[in-house]
Write an enzyme that holds these catalytic residues in place. Sequence first.
Site, short mmCIF file in Angstrom:
data_model
loop_
_atom_site.label_atom_id
_atom_site.label_comp_id
_atom_site.label_asym_id
_atom_site.label_seq_id
_atom_site.Cartn_x
_atom_site.Cartn_y
_atom_site.Cartn_z
CE LYS A 17 -3.25 2.20 3.18
NZ LYS A 17 -4.33 2.00 3.94
CE LYS A 73 -6.19 1.67 -0.30
NZ LYS A 73 -6.44 2.17 1.00
C1 PBG Z 1 -7.39 3.48 6.31
C2 PBG Z 1 -7.48 3.22 4.24
C3 PBG Z 1 -7.37 4.38 3.54
C4 PBG Z 1 -7.84 3.47 2.25
C5 PBG Z 1 -8.43 2.18 2.77
N1 PBG Z 1 -8.41 2.28 3.90
C6 PBG Z 1 -6.61 5.89 3.51
C7 PBG Z 1 -5.74 6.11 3.92
O1 PBG Z 1 -4.98 4.95 3.57
O2 PBG Z 1 -5.37 6.94 4.17
C8 PBG Z 1 -8.35 4.40 1.45
C9 PBG Z 1 -9.45 3.85 0.15
C10 PBG Z 1 -9.44 4.84 -1.11
O3 PBG Z 1 -9.57 5.76 -1.12
O4 PBG Z 1 -10.30 4.05 -1.47
N2 PBG Z 1 -6.15 3.23 6.25
#
Ligand code: PBG
Length: 335
Positions: A207, A260
């Site tokens: 991520k 992601k």
């Molecule tokens: C929380 C999380 C996030 C997303 C999914 N889980 C935001 C982040 O890490 O700041 C993003 C999902 C999206 O943008 O659709 N950790």
Amino acid sequence: MAYFPKHRGRRLRQTESFRRLVRETSLSVDNLIAPLFVKEGIDRPRPIISMPGQFQDSTQSVVEAAKKISDMGIPAIMLFGIPAKKDRTGTENFRGDGFISETIMMIKKACPDLILISDMCFCEYTEHGHCGVLNKDSAYQSSHLDPHYVCNDGTLELLQKASVMHVQAGADMIAPSGMIDGMIQAIRNALDESAFGHVPIMSYAVKYASAFYGPFREAAEGAPQFGDRKQYQMDICNVKEGLLEAKQDIAEGADILMVKPAMAYLDVISKLAQTVDIPIAAYQVSGEFAMLHAAHEKGWLDLSKAAVESLVSIKRAGANMIVTYFARDFAAGKL
Ligand code: PBG
């Protein structure tokens, strides 16, 4: 002399039937996961402006939304909770009689066959919006670290508590998304010790600290109140590090790995698909969704064609499943 057959490219493209016959990638509702946001303390769904067609649901409306998703044949949801009260350690994420366990129970009661994946993170639950407990608030406090550093091992303990609680309430899979080192092993151990050895873990293993999460911060109200997430999410420039994260998480017991965002990281999905033996999920994040909608609103591209193309590209890169805000439109035949 070598013979180069003329018209080779076009012979198999001449009709839709030929094109169907040789198509290598197909999209199916079977491989889609629909995200849902549930907010404590509201009595009707609230539209998320930057994500057209998506809502913050109430604890009642989220059950109806889940039922519709299940009836459409989508196999799974990814559930995000937004508590009415946030505090320093995100207590609402592991309070046994809190709104999130109630919600999980109600959804599972209404839709026993729908796979409920719990997004497991603290940014929606803490008042500072970081994905874990801060050094200054942690039992593992270290004087060598900045008081505002996200404390790794203190967060692991909270992730264990919250994961067991979500599974007790009925969650079918836990998806830790905080990029805390050792989170998979910690959660695996906690689940195994609580007789939940059958519950799989989907790790947000790869991520990135991405700008494409922008609209999600409006949806989940979890924006960091200071600093950014670069201490724990990955540097956008790195691939090798992602492969290492993936290997590590497999060794710790992850059942599914996630990359992601999706579209800006298709190279990473592709490399991972060639390297690992477990299923790969990709998250087509809020910014990817919002971007396509915004261009469509301006009349600059065709939303459904562009949405399908982006989903196909993620599949083609090697993802086995996709978390996407387009899941419902796709299942309803609107794309
Ligand atoms: C929380 C999380 C996030 C997303 C999914 N889980 C935001 C982040 O890490 O700041 C993003 C999902 C999206 O943008 O659709 N950790």
